[in-house]
Structures are given as C-alpha cells and as structure tokens.
Design a protein around this motif. Structure first.
Motif, PDB file in Angstrom:
ATOM      1  N   ALA A 115     -42.912  25.002   4.663  1.00 33.01           N
ATOM      2  CA  ALA A 115     -41.870  26.200   5.054  1.00 33.01           C
ATOM      3  C   ALA A 115     -40.376  26.016   4.239  1.00 33.01           C
ATOM      4  O   ALA A 115     -39.940  25.067   4.230  1.00 33.01           O
ATOM      5  CB  ALA A 115     -41.611  26.053   6.540  1.00 33.01           C
ATOM      6  N   PRO A 116     -40.221  27.133   3.427  1.00 34.41           N
ATOM      7  CA  PRO A 116     -39.130  27.020   2.692  1.00 34.41           C
ATOM      8  C   PRO A 116     -37.940  27.224   3.566  1.00 34.41           C
ATOM      9  O   PRO A 116     -37.691  28.180   4.136  1.00 34.41           O
ATOM     10  CB  PRO A 116     -39.342  27.909   1.525  1.00 34.41           C
ATOM     11  CG  PRO A 116     -40.034  29.181   2.226  1.00 34.41           C
ATOM     12  CD  PRO A 116     -40.961  28.176   3.021  1.00 34.41           C
ATOM     13  N   PRO A 117     -36.699  26.350   3.173  1.00 33.36           N
ATOM     14  CA  PRO A 117     -35.521  26.813   4.102  1.00 33.36           C
ATOM     15  C   PRO A 117     -34.552  27.527   3.094  1.00 33.36           C
ATOM     16  O   PRO A 117     -33.535  28.204   3.485  1.00 33.36           O
ATOM     17  CB  PRO A 117     -35.108  25.327   4.475  1.00 33.36           C
ATOM     18  CG  PRO A 117     -35.287  24.745   3.031  1.00 33.36           C
ATOM     19  CD  PRO A 117     -36.775  25.133   2.914  1.00 33.36           C
ATOM     20  N   GLN A 118     -34.727  27.742   1.975  1.00 32.86           N
ATOM     21  CA  GLN A 118     -33.834  28.310   0.845  1.00 32.86           C
ATOM     22  C   GLN A 118     -34.377  29.682   0.306  1.00 32.86           C
ATOM     23  O   GLN A 118     -35.622  29.974   0.312  1.00 32.86           O
ATOM     24  CB  GLN A 118     -33.950  27.322  -0.326  1.00 32.86           C
ATOM     25  CG  GLN A 118     -32.946  27.701  -1.401  1.00 32.86           C
ATOM     26  CD  GLN A 118     -32.688  26.508  -2.472  1.00 32.86           C
ATOM     27  OE1 GLN A 118     -32.143  25.443  -2.157  1.00 32.86           O
ATOM     28  NE2 GLN A 118     -33.471  26.793  -3.589  1.00 32.86           N
ATOM     29  N   ARG A 119     -33.300  30.512   0.161  1.00 29.64           N
ATOM     30  CA  ARG A 119     -33.578  32.288  -0.026  1.00 29.64           C
ATOM     31  C   ARG A 119     -33.691  32.285  -1.535  1.00 29.64           C
ATOM     32  O   ARG A 119     -33.885  33.354  -1.928  1.00 29.64           O
ATOM     33  CB  ARG A 119     -32.252  32.875   0.357  1.00 29.64           C
ATOM     34  CG  ARG A 119     -32.371  32.794   1.986  1.00 29.64           C
ATOM     35  CD  ARG A 119     -31.488  33.940   2.582  1.00 29.64           C
ATOM     36  NE  ARG A 119     -31.213  33.890   3.806  1.00 29.64           N
ATOM     37  CZ  ARG A 119     -30.475  33.527   4.525  1.00 29.64           C
ATOM     38  NH1 ARG A 119     -29.485  32.554   4.218  1.00 29.64           N
ATOM     39  NH2 ARG A 119     -30.467  33.535   5.847  1.00 29.64           N
ATOM     40  N   LEU A 144     -32.503  26.025   8.427  1.00 28.61           N
ATOM     41  CA  LEU A 144     -33.673  26.510   9.130  1.00 28.61           C
ATOM     42  C   LEU A 144     -34.494  26.849   8.306  1.00 28.61           C
ATOM     43  O   LEU A 144     -34.051  27.367   7.376  1.00 28.61           O
ATOM     44  CB  LEU A 144     -33.155  27.446  10.140  1.00 28.61           C
ATOM     45  CG  LEU A 144     -31.939  26.978  11.300  1.00 28.61           C
ATOM     46  CD1 LEU A 144     -31.870  28.394  12.018  1.00 28.61           C
ATOM     47  CD2 LEU A 144     -32.607  25.995  12.030  1.00 28.61           C
ATOM     48  N   ALA A 145     -35.850  26.838   8.630  1.00 24.76           N
ATOM     49  CA  ALA A 145     -36.798  27.657   7.815  1.00 24.76           C
ATOM     50  C   ALA A 145     -36.900  29.014   7.839  1.00 24.76           C
ATOM     51  O   ALA A 145     -36.404  29.519   8.464  1.00 24.76           O
ATOM     52  CB  ALA A 145     -38.185  27.099   8.581  1.00 24.76           C
ATOM     53  N   SER A 175     -22.005  29.153  -4.239  1.00 23.30           N
ATOM     54  CA  SER A 175     -22.194  30.485  -4.202  1.00 23.30           C
ATOM     55  C   SER A 175     -22.008  31.110  -2.650  1.00 23.30           C
ATOM     56  O   SER A 175     -21.801  32.359  -2.440  1.00 23.30           O
ATOM     57  CB  SER A 175     -23.733  31.176  -4.793  1.00 23.30           C
ATOM     58  OG  SER A 175     -24.564  30.941  -3.628  1.00 23.30           O
ATOM     59  N   ASN A 176     -21.899  30.220  -1.610  1.00 25.24           N
ATOM     60  CA  ASN A 176     -21.949  30.414  -0.112  1.00 25.24           C
ATOM     61  C   ASN A 176     -20.510  31.386   0.109  1.00 25.24           C
ATOM     62  O   ASN A 176     -19.803  31.108  -0.461  1.00 25.24           O
ATOM     63  CB  ASN A 176     -22.221  29.488   0.659  1.00 25.24           C
ATOM     64  CG  ASN A 176     -23.462  28.853   0.642  1.00 25.24           C
ATOM     65  OD1 ASN A 176     -24.423  29.714   0.936  1.00 25.24           O
ATOM     66  ND2 ASN A 176     -23.875  27.654   0.976  1.00 25.24           N
ATOM     67  N   PRO A 177     -20.707  32.299   1.027  1.00 26.20           N
ATOM     68  CA  PRO A 177     -19.684  33.149   1.375  1.00 26.20           C
ATOM     69  C   PRO A 177     -18.573  31.986   1.790  1.00 26.20           C
ATOM     70  O   PRO A 177     -18.911  30.993   2.232  1.00 26.20           O
ATOM     71  CB  PRO A 177     -20.172  33.891   2.545  1.00 26.20           C
ATOM     72  CG  PRO A 177     -21.584  34.019   2.438  1.00 26.20           C
ATOM     73  CD  PRO A 177     -22.073  32.577   1.710  1.00 26.20           C
ATOM     74  N   ASP A 178     -17.269  32.595   1.696  1.00 26.53           N
ATOM     75  CA  ASP A 178     -16.122  31.589   1.971  1.00 26.53           C
ATOM     76  C   ASP A 178     -16.174  31.213   3.537  1.00 26.53           C
ATOM     77  O   ASP A 178     -15.504  30.000   3.782  1.00 26.53           O
ATOM     78  CB  ASP A 178     -14.921  32.554   1.937  1.00 26.53           C
ATOM     79  CG  ASP A 178     -14.579  32.712   0.129  1.00 26.53           C
ATOM     80  OD1 ASP A 178     -15.090  31.953  -0.407  1.00 26.53           O
ATOM     81  OD2 ASP A 178     -13.812  33.652  -0.025  1.00 26.53           O
ATOM     82  N   LYS A 215     -28.963  29.464   2.313  1.00 25.65           N
ATOM     83  CA  LYS A 215     -29.935  28.998   3.538  1.00 25.65           C
ATOM     84  C   LYS A 215     -29.371  29.670   4.768  1.00 25.65           C
ATOM     85  O   LYS A 215     -27.863  29.799   4.867  1.00 25.65           O
ATOM     86  CB  LYS A 215     -29.870  27.467   3.677  1.00 25.65           C
ATOM     87  CG  LYS A 215     -30.398  27.053   2.127  1.00 25.65           C
ATOM     88  CD  LYS A 215     -30.489  25.337   2.330  1.00 25.65           C
ATOM     89  CE  LYS A 215     -31.086  24.766   1.094  1.00 25.65           C
ATOM     90  NZ  LYS A 215     -31.199  23.426   0.817  1.00 25.65           N
ATOM     91  N   THR A 216     -29.817  29.394   5.945  1.00 21.99           N
ATOM     92  CA  THR A 216     -29.170  29.721   7.365  1.00 21.99           C
ATOM     93  C   THR A 216     -28.935  28.298   7.728  1.00 21.99           C
ATOM     94  O   THR A 216     -29.970  27.501   8.130  1.00 21.99           O
ATOM     95  CB  THR A 216     -30.285  30.495   8.091  1.00 21.99           C
ATOM     96  OG1 THR A 216     -30.446  31.573   7.670  1.00 21.99           O
ATOM     97  CG2 THR A 216     -29.601  30.527   9.729  1.00 21.99           C
TER      98      THR A 216
END
Length: 206
Positions: free
Chosen positions: A48-52, A148-149, A199-202, A170-171
């Motif tokens: 299961a990948p957790p990364q988009r 999370l996956a 890169s994640n949102p602020d 990721k989530t």
C-alpha cells in the motif's frame, strides 16, 4: 552511474540496526524494537503506497542503479541483507531493502504500507517483478506510521517530473505535527532517506 565497488552486510546486522531507529518527535521511542521483522519477497501490487507521487527521475535512477550494480552481483530489488556502493569519486551510498509496515488504518483496513523505498517498489511494479522488502509487524499501536495508505492504492500515485508548490505529498495522521511519528532511518543508515523538495501546503506543520 559509475560504481567503483560494493559492500555487503547480513540480514542480522540489517534488522538489528532497524531496531535502533527512533521517531523524530519521540526520541526515546524505537518502534521496531519489539516488532516482528522479516525479509520477504513480495508482489509490489500487494503493498500500500502512502505517497501521492513518484518522481520520474527517481524511478529512472532506480533502473540505472540496478543496471550499474548487476556486474557486482547486487540487485536492489532482491537484497537478502544490506549493502552500499562506492562511486569512483569515493561517495558511499547505502542500499537496503524497502521497509514495509503492517498498518492499521482508520477505516478498519490492515495493510502493508511502504514506509521507505517507494520509488524502488514502483520501479519493480513497472517491471512486473517481485521485490524483497523488510516487513515489520506488531508495531506499537500508539506509534503508527506517520501517513495513511492511499485509499485508491497505486492508482492514486502520480508520476511527476518535479513537485509543484502546494502539492500535499501524503495524508498525515497528525497534521498539526506530522513529522512527530517520522522514522529517522538516516540516523542508523546514513544516506538512505533522501530529502525531497518541500511542497506541502503552509497549514501543514512539521
């Protein structure tokens, strides 16, 4: 990719090192210390990948590395232990199997989530090959993997040339402090984890 030489170490040393890995936000916690650890050959589709995302250059690097290490008898998709390769410039780069954790998801699923080495798993999947991974089961429920996956599995993983600004990778289980459960593999196996562009949102705070 120029490989000068390779080094190897056995499964016992590899798994003993993994048991010493700590969490960024809980430096006294070693999540693998009492876990059931094994080295297994698996079908990438079952993970299961957790990364988009994966970066296309990162996947190409995995293919190039496999070709460069083949004359030395080391396959990064089929490692029975750990190792490293030394470039002709003298840089020492570690190579260990991807790390997979049994993860209990909020929706009730129990999955084998890829905690480290997603680009290699993705490359093996693209080649239609099995991949040898470290599987960790029986981890403490209070210190799960920090993301999370993906609910749609590999279909939710985008191939990108680079990470766009504002792209949420990721989530996270704890968005207010998402790196608190981060596994610090580099402290035990220096150079295993690569720093990607932020890169994640602020609103997501590490």
């Amino acid at each position: 990719m120029n490989v000068g030489s390779v080094e190897r170490f056995g499964a016992d040393e590899l798994l003993a090192g993994l048991r010493d890995v700590r969490l960024r936000g809980f430096p006294d916690v070693a999540p693998y210390a009492e876990a059931e650890l094994s080295i297994e050959s698996v079908d990438p589709e079952t993970l299961a990948p957790p990364q988009r995302y994966v970066l296309r250059d990162g996947v190409r690097t995995m293919h190039d590395l496999r070709a460069a290490l083949a004359p030395h008898g080391l396959d990064p998709l089929a490692l029975s232990g750990g190792g490293a390769y030394v470039t002709i410039d003298g840089d020492r780069i570690p190579v260990i199997p991807p790390i997979v954790e049994e993860s209990h998801e909020p929706d009730g699923r129990t999955v084998d989530v890829v905690a480290d080495g997603l680009h290699r798993v993705y490359a093996a999947r693209a080649l239609g090959l099995p991949i040898t991974v470290i599987v960790a089961r029986g981890l403490p429920r209070e210190h799960p993997y920090y993301a999370l996956a993906l609910p749609d599995g590999w279909a939710g993983v985008a191939e990108l040339d680079e990470l766009p600004d504002g792209f949420q990778k990721k989530t996270y289980r704890n968005p207010d402090n998402y790196k608190s459960l981060f596994r610090q593999y580099n402290a035990v196996f220096p150079g295993v984890q690569q720093q990607r562009k932020r890169s994640n949102p602020d609103h997501l705070k590490a």
